[in-house]
Design a protein around this motif. Structure first.
Motif, PDB file in Angstrom:
ATOM      1  N   ILE A  81      31.800  32.378  41.025  1.00 36.62           N
ATOM      2  CA  ILE A  81      32.834  33.319  40.595  1.00 36.62           C
ATOM      3  C   ILE A  81      32.830  34.469  41.594  1.00 36.62           C
ATOM      4  O   ILE A  81      31.834  35.180  41.743  1.00 36.62           O
ATOM      5  N   LEU A  82      33.948  34.641  42.304  1.00 35.23           N
ATOM      6  CA  LEU A  82      34.043  35.635  43.372  1.00 35.23           C
ATOM      7  C   LEU A  82      35.025  36.728  42.976  1.00 35.23           C
ATOM      8  O   LEU A  82      36.170  36.451  42.643  1.00 35.23           O
ATOM      9  N   GLY A  83      34.568  37.963  43.020  1.00 33.93           N
ATOM     10  CA  GLY A  83      35.445  39.094  42.770  1.00 33.93           C
ATOM     11  C   GLY A  83      36.004  39.624  44.076  1.00 33.93           C
ATOM     12  O   GLY A  83      35.332  39.614  45.111  1.00 33.93           O
ATOM     13  N   SER A  84      37.246  40.106  44.038  1.00 30.29           N
ATOM     14  CA  SER A  84      37.884  40.598  45.261  1.00 30.29           C
ATOM     15  C   SER A  84      38.901  41.669  44.904  1.00 30.29           C
ATOM     16  O   SER A  84      39.713  41.478  43.982  1.00 30.29           O
ATOM     17  N   THR A  85      38.866  42.784  45.615  1.00 28.68           N
ATOM     18  CA  THR A  85      39.825  43.866  45.420  1.00 28.68           C
ATOM     19  C   THR A  85      40.412  44.274  46.765  1.00 28.68           C
ATOM     20  O   THR A  85      39.670  44.572  47.709  1.00 28.68           O
ATOM     21  N   MET A  86      41.725  44.265  46.861  1.00 21.69           N
ATOM     22  CA  MET A  86      42.440  44.680  48.060  1.00 21.69           C
ATOM     23  C   MET A  86      41.877  43.967  49.286  1.00 21.69           C
ATOM     24  O   MET A  86      41.525  42.799  49.217  1.00 21.69           O
ATOM     25  N   GLY A  87      41.782  44.664  50.438  1.00 17.82           N
ATOM     26  CA  GLY A  87      41.255  44.053  51.646  1.00 17.82           C
ATOM     27  C   GLY A  87      41.070  45.098  52.724  1.00 17.82           C
ATOM     28  O   GLY A  87      41.688  46.165  52.685  1.00 17.82           O
ATOM     29  N   PRO A  88      40.193  44.837  53.711  1.00 20.40           N
ATOM     30  CA  PRO A  88      40.032  45.779  54.812  1.00 20.40           C
ATOM     31  C   PRO A  88      41.293  45.820  55.679  1.00 20.40           C
ATOM     32  O   PRO A  88      42.135  44.920  55.618  1.00 20.40           O
TER      33      PRO A  88
END
Length: 335
Positions: free
Chosen positions: A279-286
């Protein structure tokens, strides 16, 4: 509170840019579900009022801060919505979306639903003449979110299979395109026949009604000869995450980028360890991911999906449609 609490102010001062900022004359700003979360509020949220909503914007540079050298007044630009300090260990390593002072325009600070905004110059990207302000605004947040979650965090590879939960949302329409561009087989779950047909037109190889008999996770298993998919993109959260885990193949991963259905999740942990799932969490991006995905948009490899455009004074109508799930893609305010 309710959408009626969103009002138009005509007496706010025109902001002055800081030394490393520009002032932007906003020509288009796009709505995101984030605007609804902020409007409804949550325990502990602290905003300076009046608070301006909006994370996405594109327009022309109107004024330059004292230290800004690489931009000219009148330049057409789009805005990376992720704000960072530029100084912490994560920023120095190029992970601005992990910044210890991470912020998103319109959530933590006032945003883009305004004629003029100030923004750090490092958040800008030049906008080619053939790309409209509306397209750039509609793409920014959802495409950097989708790119970072699928490609950078999820390590998506050609030949894999991807299930997108929700055919019509902004991040989901971006995810379908990015997965297809990567060379993957794409499955999409949608709430209406119209949304599913439009998802298919964007590149989905198989479409599944949300209320299909037996459930959509079972339908995915049948479509994949009981193997499951390599990746699930799930930004619904509570109501769907357990089914997303069921739909995965052994060794698969689910990428979660939000919780439009609620933040509290109960999962069957046997699925996680028994099938070797991640389970991978991700918010926005560089910023590097923002530049990479926007350049693909500029080249025509990806396209912004716009459901409708509205003048600023019809923001309540646009927001009500988004809250009702009545959009396919993005609603854009043209100023």
């Amino acid at each position: 509170g309710p959408v009626e609490n969103v009002t138009i102010a005509t007496d706010l001062p025109v902001p002055e840019p800081g030394s490393d900022e520009v002032r932007l004359r906003v020509r288009a700003a796009a709505l995101n579900y984030l605007d609804i979360w902020v409007r409804n509020g949550w325990p502990g949220i602290k905003l300076s009022l009046p608070h301006i909503l909006g994370a996405d914007a594109a327009g022309t540079i109107d004024a330059l801060g004292a230290n800004v050298r690489d931009w000219e007044i009148g330049a057409r630009v789009a805005v990376d919505p992720t704000l960072s300090c530029g100084e912490c260990e994560f920023c120095r390593a190029g992970w601005e979306n992990r910044c210890t002072r991470f912020a998103i325009l319109g959530e933590h600070v006032s945003g883009t639903f305004a004629e003029y905004i100030t923004i750090p110059a490092r958040n800008l990207i030049a906008l080619p003449e053939h790309v409209s302000f509306a397209e750039a605004a509609a793409a920014s947040l959802v495409f950097v979110t989708a790119w970072h979650s699928l490609i950078t965090r999820g390590n998506l590879r050609p030949g894999e299979s991807v299930l997108v939960i929700g055919a019509g949302g902004g991040v989901n329409t971006a995810s379908i395109q990015i997965a297809k561009l990567t060379g993957c087989t794409v499955y999409a779950v949608g709430s209406t026949d119209e949304k599913l047909k439009r998802a298919q037109a964007l590149g989905a190889d198989a479409i599944i009604p949300r209320d299909v008999e037996g459930g959509w996770s079972r339908a995915v298993y049948q479509l994949t000869a009981k193997r499951g998919v390599d990746m699930v993109v799930d930004n619904v959260g509570g109501p769907t995450l357990n089914d997303s885990l069921r739909a995965l193949a052994r060794g698969g991963r689910v990428v979660t980028v939000g919780n439009t259905g609620g933040p509290k999740v109960e999962i069957d942990n046997r699925l996680v360890f028994g099938k070797h799932l991640s389970i991978l969490g991700s918010t926005m991006g560089p910023h590097r991911d923002y530049v990479r995905v926007m350049r693909l948009l500029f080249k025509g490899k990806l396209k912004a999906v716009i459901d409708a455009t509205y003048p600023l004074d019809e923001v309540q109508t646009a927001m009500a449609r988004m809250e009702a799930g009545d959009l396919f893609g993005k609603a854009v305010l043209e100023l």
